[in-house]
Write a protein that holds these residues in place. Structure first.
Motif, short mmCIF file in Angstrom:
data_model
loop_
_atom_site.label_atom_id
_atom_site.label_comp_id
_atom_site.label_asym_id
_atom_site.label_seq_id
_atom_site.Cartn_x
_atom_site.Cartn_y
_atom_site.Cartn_z
N PRO A 45 0.83 -1.21 0.00
CA PRO A 45 0.00 0.00 0.00
C PRO A 45 0.86 1.26 0.00
O PRO A 45 2.03 1.24 0.40
CB PRO A 45 -0.80 -0.13 1.30
CG PRO A 45 0.02 -1.01 2.17
CD PRO A 45 0.71 -1.98 1.26
N ARG A 46 0.26 2.34 -0.44
CA ARG A 46 0.90 3.64 -0.37
C ARG A 46 0.74 4.20 1.04
O ARG A 46 -0.16 3.77 1.80
CB ARG A 46 0.28 4.60 -1.40
CG ARG A 46 0.44 4.15 -2.84
CD ARG A 46 1.88 4.24 -3.33
NE ARG A 46 2.36 5.61 -3.26
CZ ARG A 46 2.16 6.53 -4.23
NH1 ARG A 46 1.47 6.20 -5.31
NH2 ARG A 46 2.64 7.74 -4.10
N LEU A 47 1.56 5.18 1.39
CA LEU A 47 1.52 5.74 2.74
C LEU A 47 0.14 6.34 3.05
O LEU A 47 -0.38 6.16 4.16
CB LEU A 47 2.60 6.81 2.91
CG LEU A 47 2.70 7.46 4.29
CD1 LEU A 47 3.00 6.42 5.36
CD2 LEU A 47 3.77 8.55 4.29
N PHE A 48 -0.46 7.04 2.09
CA PHE A 48 -1.76 7.66 2.36
C PHE A 48 -2.84 6.62 2.64
O PHE A 48 -3.83 6.91 3.31
CB PHE A 48 -2.16 8.59 1.20
CG PHE A 48 -2.63 7.88 -0.05
CD1 PHE A 48 -3.95 7.49 -0.20
CD2 PHE A 48 -1.73 7.60 -1.07
CE1 PHE A 48 -4.38 6.85 -1.36
CE2 PHE A 48 -2.14 6.95 -2.22
CZ PHE A 48 -3.47 6.57 -2.36
N TRP A 67 -2.15 5.47 6.37
CA TRP A 67 -2.02 6.52 7.37
C TRP A 67 -3.20 6.60 8.34
O TRP A 67 -2.98 6.79 9.55
CB TRP A 67 -1.79 7.87 6.69
CG TRP A 67 -1.37 8.94 7.66
CD1 TRP A 67 -2.04 10.06 8.01
CD2 TRP A 67 -0.16 8.95 8.43
NE1 TRP A 67 -1.35 10.79 8.93
CE2 TRP A 67 -0.18 10.13 9.22
CE3 TRP A 67 0.93 8.09 8.53
CZ2 TRP A 67 0.85 10.45 10.09
CZ3 TRP A 67 1.96 8.40 9.39
CH2 TRP A 67 1.91 9.57 10.16
N PRO A 68 -4.45 6.46 7.91
CA PRO A 68 -5.54 6.49 8.90
C PRO A 68 -5.39 5.43 9.97
O PRO A 68 -5.64 5.68 11.16
CB PRO A 68 -6.79 6.25 8.04
CG PRO A 68 -6.42 6.76 6.69
CD PRO A 68 -4.98 6.39 6.52
N LYS A 69 -4.96 4.23 9.59
CA LYS A 69 -4.75 3.17 10.58
C LYS A 69 -3.57 3.51 11.49
O LYS A 69 -3.62 3.27 12.70
CB LYS A 69 -4.50 1.84 9.87
CG LYS A 69 -4.25 0.66 10.80
CD LYS A 69 -5.45 0.40 11.71
CE LYS A 69 -6.62 -0.13 10.95
NZ LYS A 69 -7.76 -0.49 11.84
N GLU A 88 -4.67 5.79 14.15
CA GLU A 88 -5.41 5.08 15.20
C GLU A 88 -4.45 4.45 16.19
O GLU A 88 -4.68 4.49 17.41
CB GLU A 88 -6.28 3.99 14.57
CG GLU A 88 -7.49 4.51 13.82
CD GLU A 88 -8.34 3.37 13.29
OE1 GLU A 88 -8.25 2.24 13.86
OE2 GLU A 88 -9.07 3.58 12.31
N TYR A 89 -3.37 3.87 15.70
CA TYR A 89 -2.38 3.27 16.59
C TYR A 89 -1.71 4.33 17.46
O TYR A 89 -1.42 4.11 18.63
CB TYR A 89 -1.32 2.52 15.78
CG TYR A 89 -1.79 1.24 15.15
CD1 TYR A 89 -2.45 0.27 15.91
CD2 TYR A 89 -1.58 1.00 13.80
CE1 TYR A 89 -2.87 -0.91 15.33
CE2 TYR A 89 -2.00 -0.18 13.21
CZ TYR A 89 -2.65 -1.14 13.98
OH TYR A 89 -3.08 -2.31 13.41
N ILE A 90 -1.45 5.49 16.87
CA ILE A 90 -0.79 6.57 17.61
C ILE A 90 -1.71 7.10 18.70
O ILE A 90 -1.30 7.29 19.85
CB ILE A 90 -0.35 7.70 16.65
CG1 ILE A 90 0.80 7.21 15.76
CG2 ILE A 90 0.07 8.94 17.43
CD1 ILE A 90 1.17 8.17 14.66
N GLY A 91 -2.95 7.37 18.35
CA GLY A 91 -3.92 7.85 19.33
C GLY A 91 -3.43 9.09 20.06
O GLY A 91 -3.05 10.09 19.45
N GLU A 105 1.35 15.25 8.97
CA GLU A 105 1.16 15.80 10.32
C GLU A 105 0.30 14.86 11.16
O GLU A 105 -0.69 14.33 10.69
CB GLU A 105 0.51 17.19 10.23
CG GLU A 105 0.26 17.84 11.58
CD GLU A 105 1.52 17.94 12.42
OE1 GLU A 105 1.48 17.51 13.59
OE2 GLU A 105 2.55 18.44 11.91
N THR A 106 0.72 14.68 12.41
CA THR A 106 0.00 13.79 13.31
C THR A 106 -0.85 14.54 14.32
O THR A 106 -1.76 13.95 14.93
CB THR A 106 0.97 12.90 14.09
OG1 THR A 106 1.80 13.73 14.92
CG2 THR A 106 1.86 12.09 13.15
N GLY A 107 -0.53 15.80 14.56
CA GLY A 107 -1.22 16.55 15.60
C GLY A 107 -0.77 16.20 17.00
O GLY A 107 -1.38 16.63 17.99
#
Length: 240
Positions: free
Chosen positions: A71-74, A77-79, A82-85, A103-105
């Motif tokens: 898969p590509r990074l984009f 990235w949503p998953k 979720e792991y980062i939370g 950006e992760t925020g």
């Protein structure tokens, strides 16, 4: 938040090159805490959408064949988010990994800068040198792969958390981040005709010239040179 209450996730990437042109080919996340042993959260190869230069493959040994069909990074990235939370992100040379990712925020801590603050007598401050200097006994497989490096960094970071508290610094995540981001004193001149000389012994007029004319000085070097000037001249801001 106290350090023991915080959730930290170590991030490591392998790439096609340096930002901004480089693209991610592998990404790994490892969760760790003050009293929480490192746990693998995520590890995956990523199709960078471009050929991997042989110079990059020579470092991490990831080739175009390895990432074909991944898969590509984009797409992942949503998953990953979720792991980062709500975690605080950690990376060894965080400026690099942060620059390779969207950006992760979330706040970041550079474990390399922490090591430079805490262990100035270490022979070097790469995560692999620190691994052996600290006597960290962990099997990680092939070095220069995202997961192996993330595991090493997680163990190093855990040691840093303990060393930070043992040194009497505040038990607070915001204070830890500020400590890591604070200037690191450069001891020797890294370039020019005075290269290798203790910074405090470099002629003040040369330091003044460098500060006025060189735009690519690192923030740590600029701070250290300014500090030597201020001490040598007796007060800040005085020109030579």
């Amino acid at each position: 938040m106290r350090l023991q209450e915080a959730r930290f996730v170590v991030v490591d990437t392998e790439t096609t090159g340096l930002p901004p042109e480089g693209r991610v080919v592998e990404l790994a996340l490892v969760e760790v805490g003050l009293e929480r042993e490192p746990q693998i959260v995520y590890s995956a190869l990523v199709d960078p959408g471009c050929p991997i230069p042989p110079e990059a493959s020579a470092v991490h040994h990831i080739t175009d064949r390895d990432v074909a069909g991944k898969p590509r990074l984009f797409q992942v990235w949503p998953k990953v988010l979720e792991y980062i939370g709500d975690a605080i992100l950690v990376a060894h040379n965080a400026e690099f990994d942060r620059g390779m990712l969207p950006e992760t925020g979330r706040p970041w801590i550079c474990s390399k800068r922490l090591a430079q603050h805490l262990w100035r007598d270490a022979p070097k401050h790469s995560n692999q040198v620190l691994r052996y200097w600290l006597g960290i006994d962990v099997e990680v497989g092939q070095p220069h792969r995202a997961l192996g490096d993330a595991i090493v960094t997680a163990h190093v970071f855990q040691r840093e958390l303990r060393a930070y508290l043992e040194a009497g610094y505040p038990d607070d995540v915001d204070d830890l981040i500020a400590f890591a981001e604070s200037p690191i004193e450069v001891q020797t001149m890294p370039f020019g005709k005075h290269k290798g000389m203790p910074l405090k012994d470099v002629p003040l007029d040369y330091l003044d010239w460098a500060l006025r004319n060189l735009q690519d000085l690192s923030p740590d070097l600029r701070w250290s040179m300014q500090r030597v000037l201020e001490q040598g001249l007796g007060w800040p801001g005085r020109a030579i």
